[in-house]
Motif scaffolding. Structure first.
Motif, PDB file in Angstrom:
ATOM      1  N   MET A  98       0.836  -1.205   0.000  1.00  0.00           N
ATOM      2  CA  MET A  98       0.000   0.000   0.000  1.00  0.00           C
ATOM      3  C   MET A  98       0.870   1.254   0.000  1.00  0.00           C
ATOM      4  N   GLU A  99       2.014   1.207   0.636  1.00  0.00           N
ATOM      5  CA  GLU A  99       2.909   2.360   0.688  1.00  0.00           C
ATOM      6  C   GLU A  99       3.419   2.732  -0.704  1.00  0.00           C
ATOM      7  N   LEU A 100       3.591   1.742  -1.569  1.00  0.00           N
ATOM      8  CA  LEU A 100       4.141   1.993  -2.891  1.00  0.00           C
ATOM      9  C   LEU A 100       3.081   2.442  -3.894  1.00  0.00           C
ATOM     10  N   GLU A 101       1.865   1.883  -3.789  1.00  0.00           N
ATOM     11  CA  GLU A 101       0.872   2.094  -4.836  1.00  0.00           C
ATOM     12  C   GLU A 101      -0.516   2.371  -4.258  1.00  0.00           C
ATOM     13  N   HIS A 102      -0.591   3.311  -3.394  1.00  0.00           N
ATOM     14  CA  HIS A 102      -1.852   3.603  -2.714  1.00  0.00           C
ATOM     15  C   HIS A 102      -2.956   3.924  -3.720  1.00  0.00           C
ATOM     16  N   GLY A 103      -2.640   4.670  -4.766  1.00  0.00           N
ATOM     17  CA  GLY A 103      -3.646   5.063  -5.740  1.00  0.00           C
ATOM     18  C   GLY A 103      -4.262   3.882  -6.467  1.00  0.00           C
ATOM     19  N   ALA A 104      -3.441   2.938  -6.904  1.00  0.00           N
ATOM     20  CA  ALA A 104      -3.939   1.765  -7.636  1.00  0.00           C
ATOM     21  C   ALA A 104      -4.809   0.889  -6.748  1.00  0.00           C
ATOM     22  N   PHE A 105      -4.391   0.691  -5.501  1.00  0.00           N
ATOM     23  CA  PHE A 105      -5.163  -0.166  -4.599  1.00  0.00           C
ATOM     24  C   PHE A 105      -6.447   0.511  -4.140  1.00  0.00           C
ATOM     25  N   THR A 106      -6.456   1.826  -4.125  1.00  0.00           N
ATOM     26  CA  THR A 106      -7.684   2.560  -3.805  1.00  0.00           C
ATOM     27  C   THR A 106      -8.674   2.469  -4.963  1.00  0.00           C
ATOM     28  N   LEU A 107      -8.160   2.540  -6.189  1.00  0.00           N
ATOM     29  CA  LEU A 107      -9.007   2.460  -7.378  1.00  0.00           C
ATOM     30  C   LEU A 107      -9.643   1.083  -7.525  1.00  0.00           C
ATOM     31  N   PHE A 108      -8.877   0.033  -7.215  1.00  0.00           N
ATOM     32  CA  PHE A 108      -9.370  -1.346  -7.329  1.00  0.00           C
ATOM     33  C   PHE A 108      -9.140  -2.076  -6.000  1.00  0.00           C
ATOM     34  N   PRO A 109     -10.044  -1.919  -5.042  1.00  0.00           N
ATOM     35  CA  PRO A 109      -9.868  -2.544  -3.719  1.00  0.00           C
ATOM     36  C   PRO A 109      -9.808  -4.066  -3.759  1.00  0.00           C
ATOM     37  N   LYS A 110     -10.232  -4.662  -4.867  1.00  0.00           N
ATOM     38  CA  LYS A 110     -10.156  -6.119  -5.003  1.00  0.00           C
ATOM     39  C   LYS A 110      -8.712  -6.602  -4.999  1.00  0.00           C
ATOM     40  N   MET A 111      -7.809  -5.732  -5.400  1.00  0.00           N
ATOM     41  CA  MET A 111      -6.390  -6.088  -5.408  1.00  0.00           C
ATOM     42  C   MET A 111      -5.826  -5.981  -3.989  1.00  0.00           C
ATOM     43  N   LEU A 112      -5.193  -7.051  -3.533  1.00  0.00           N
ATOM     44  CA  LEU A 112      -4.634  -7.086  -2.174  1.00  0.00           C
ATOM     45  C   LEU A 112      -3.105  -7.095  -2.226  1.00  0.00           C
ATOM     46  N   PRO A 113      -2.469  -6.032  -1.737  1.00  0.00           N
ATOM     47  CA  PRO A 113      -1.008  -6.045  -1.683  1.00  0.00           C
ATOM     48  C   PRO A 113      -0.513  -6.940  -0.553  1.00  0.00           C
ATOM     49  N   ILE A 114       0.326  -7.920  -0.876  1.00  0.00           N
ATOM     50  CA  ILE A 114       0.872  -8.821   0.147  1.00  0.00           C
ATOM     51  C   ILE A 114       2.395  -8.770   0.176  1.00  0.00           C
ATOM     52  N   GLY A 115       2.993  -7.806  -0.513  1.00  0.00           N
ATOM     53  CA  GLY A 115       4.439  -7.759  -0.639  1.00  0.00           C
ATOM     54  C   GLY A 115       5.091  -6.715   0.262  1.00  0.00           C
ATOM     55  N   PRO A 116       6.425  -6.632   0.164  1.00  0.00           N
ATOM     56  CA  PRO A 116       7.263  -7.397  -0.760  1.00  0.00           C
ATOM     57  C   PRO A 116       7.443  -8.849  -0.297  1.00  0.00           C
ATOM     58  N   LEU A 117       7.228  -9.786  -1.218  1.00  0.00           N
ATOM     59  CA  LEU A 117       7.242 -11.202  -0.858  1.00  0.00           C
ATOM     60  C   LEU A 117       8.612 -11.676  -0.402  1.00  0.00           C
ATOM     61  N   LEU A 118       9.663 -11.098  -0.949  1.00  0.00           N
ATOM     62  CA  LEU A 118      11.000 -11.510  -0.519  1.00  0.00           C
ATOM     63  C   LEU A 118      11.232 -11.152   0.941  1.00  0.00           C
ATOM     64  N   ALA A 119      10.603 -10.084   1.395  1.00  0.00           N
ATOM     65  CA  ALA A 119      10.715  -9.722   2.807  1.00  0.00           C
ATOM     66  C   ALA A 119       9.921 -10.695   3.673  1.00  0.00           C
ATOM     67  N   THR A 120       8.774 -11.157   3.147  1.00  0.00           N
ATOM     68  CA  THR A 120       7.964 -12.137   3.873  1.00  0.00           C
ATOM     69  C   THR A 120       8.725 -13.445   4.041  1.00  0.00           C
ATOM     70  N   ASN A 121       9.487 -13.820   2.988  1.00  0.00           N
ATOM     71  CA  ASN A 121      10.231 -15.089   3.008  1.00  0.00           C
ATOM     72  C   ASN A 121      11.721 -14.864   3.253  1.00  0.00           C
ATOM     73  N   LYS A 122      12.067 -13.840   4.012  1.00  0.00           N
ATOM     74  CA  LYS A 122      13.472 -13.439   4.134  1.00  0.00           C
ATOM     75  C   LYS A 122      14.371 -14.499   4.753  1.00  0.00           C
ATOM     76  N   SER A 123      13.796 -15.471   5.455  1.00  0.00           N
ATOM     77  CA  SER A 123      14.626 -16.503   6.072  1.00  0.00           C
ATOM     78  C   SER A 123      14.952 -17.631   5.107  1.00  0.00           C
ATOM     79  N   THR A 124      14.404 -17.576   3.881  1.00  0.00           N
ATOM     80  CA  THR A 124      14.637 -18.633   2.910  1.00  0.00           C
ATOM     81  C   THR A 124      15.327 -18.080   1.678  1.00  0.00           C
ATOM     82  N   ARG A 125      15.848 -18.987   0.844  1.00  0.00           N
ATOM     83  CA  ARG A 125      16.548 -18.585  -0.362  1.00  0.00           C
ATOM     84  C   ARG A 125      15.556 -18.326  -1.487  1.00  0.00           C
TER      85      ARG A 125
END
Length: 468
Positions: free
Chosen positions: A222-249
């Motif tokens: 949401m911090e990166l693309e607030h306008g796009a996610f506001t326009l289409f609330p169906k889109m769910l930002p779940i990233g950055p995914l690499l940060a979510t999986n930072k303990s793995t390769r």
């Protein structure tokens, strides 16, 4: 007990496979079973790369493949031919895989997560009564353009074939950046025939799939693309995914990584290295290659340069005479780099990039300023985000002959590395973006919301079966 079983299918390009693999690992880390479907060509390359082992709970990820419709010797970088061939063959092959899996009542597919550029999957999901979610590997803004195609036609920005009708910037909403129709995804992928195929088979099908899907998850925040996610609330930002999986390769690479560059980076001063990498598709002609090589030499700074080996659709470059001897140990050239680790290294000062969305997210997540050199497709808009909206980089401009000269490159390197405001912006943006994946914050909440939806579908399936 019946497992929750998700089938995941990316578009067969590295920039699509890697983030969807990261999303799949989020699912397995939450106890869900995943069948990851690549094309046969991509499947072989992923499994033979250095990082073919998938870090996830034992037995929860299986990799399978289906043919893409092209002959073994065909060029997979011809996206028009590839996209059309996939549309003709892959739906039936995907049905076969699902039917085979569903023979085991305890392993039946609960839902499908498809790349948003594989929109044809929606018809398979409907036919087989399986719930569908889409995954967006590009920026949410680029997908927002796809979802706005009918409005763009109605407003005479493009015609019904996708061709731009106006030579002026457009804005999807007051909260979104201006966009150049000449840089819409389907307009700048290749020649006119390729662009039309992408519009017909990827964009229009993608729009249909987006409207039909229950959720659209995005490797963004949401911090990166607030306008796009506001326009289409169906889109769910779940990233950055690499940060979510930072303990793995990171997995999903199509080339073997050269980790010797990390040892080389250890020997360089803090914030001194120019990191140069243009992704898996960008091709420079020989003249441009030489200009870049000489520019890096002229900066007198240490640099790490990724030069892909010659492949179909690519070429083997010739370095200027005596080049390697002159740069000595000041420059390090590798065929492929562990990019996430490189960008996280304290020696890296900036990232000269094609601005693919994965590279953009990795650079942002590590607070690295950009030198932007987009090649095609969504990369031009990503440059707009970096240079004009987030203000974390500068663009490289071509001269009248279409070449980014050595003087331009050297000048922009000096301009970027002396600009403390850009460095500060990059650092601040990193902090905000990385905060999104923390427990209880926006991306983490959206991921949990999506996981609940997947699990809820499995509960519904059990109820339906018990009533039969």
């Amino acid at each position: 007990m019946k497992n929750i079983h998700v089938l995941v299918i990316p578009y067969p390009a590295q920039g699509h496979v890697i983030p969807l693999m990261e999303a799949a690992r989020c699912l397995t880390s939450n106890g869900l079973k995943v069948t990851f479907v690549n094309t046969e060509f991509t499947h072989k390359r992923v499994l033979t790369s250095a990082h073919s082992e998938i870090d996830c709970p034992s037995g929860l990820m299986q990799m399978v493949s289906i043919p893409d419709g092209l002959e073994p010797g065909n060029d997979r970088n011809d996206f028009g031919k590839l996209t059309k061939a996939m549309f003709q063959l892959m739906p039936a092959k995907l049905e076969e895989i699902i039917n085979d899996i569903n023979k085991n009542d305890d392993q039946k597919i609960t839902c499908i997560i498809a790349d948003c550029y594989m929109g044809w999957v929606v018809r398979v999901a409907r036919k087989m009564s399986i719930r569908l979610a889409l995954f967006c590997p590009s920026s949410a803004a680029v997908l927002a353009v796809t979802m706005s195609v009918q409005n763009l036609i109605d407003n005479e920005v493009i015609n019904c074939s996708g061709a731009p009708l106006k030579d002026q910037m457009v804005q999807l909403s007051p909260t979104m950046p201006l966009m150049d129709p000449a840089n819409f995804l389907w307009v700048c992928v290749g020649d006119a025939e390729t662009n039309q195929i992408i519009f017909d088979f990827a964009i229009l099908d993608g729009k249909e799939a987006a409207e039909a899907s229950d959720h659209i998850i995005c490797n963004s925040s949401m911090e990166l693309e607030h306008g796009a996610f506001t326009l289409f609330p169906k889109m769910l930002p779940i990233g950055p995914l690499l940060a979510t999986n930072k303990s793995t390769r990171q997995v999903g690479h199509l080339w073997k990584e050269d980790s010797t560059c990390l040892t080389w980076l250890d020997q360089q001063p803090v914030c001194s290295v120019i990191y140069v990498a243009f992704g898996s598709i960008t091709i420079l002609n020989q003249i441009q290659f030489e200009e870049l090589a000489l520019a890096l030499e002229d900066t007198k700074r240490p640099f790490l340069w990724v030069v892909r080996p010659g492949t179909s659709g690519s070429m083997d470059y010739v370095y200027p005479s005596g080049y390697m001897e002159r740069i000595g140990t000041r420059g390090k050239v590798v065929s492929w780099a562990p990019q996430q680790k490189v960008l996280n290294h304290p020696s890296v000062a900036c990232f000269m990039s094609h601005c693919g969305w994965n590279s953009t997210m990795e650079g942002v997540s590590n607070g690295v300023p950009f030198l932007c050199w987009p090649y095609f497709a969504d990369q031009f808009f990503n440059k707009t985000y970096i240079c004009d909206i987030w203000k974390t980089g500068v663009g490289l401009n071509k001269d009248g002959t279409g070449i980014v000269t050595r003087e331009e490159i050297k000048s922009k390197v000096e301009q970027l590395l002396s600009n403390n405001l850009i460095k500060e912006n990059a650092s601040n943006l990193k902090e905000k973006v990385m905060d999104c994946v923390q427990a209880g914050h926006s991306s983490n909440k959206n991921l949990n919301k999506f996981l609940d939806w997947v699990k809820e579908g499995n509960d519904h399936a059990r109820v339906n079966e018990s009533c039969q």
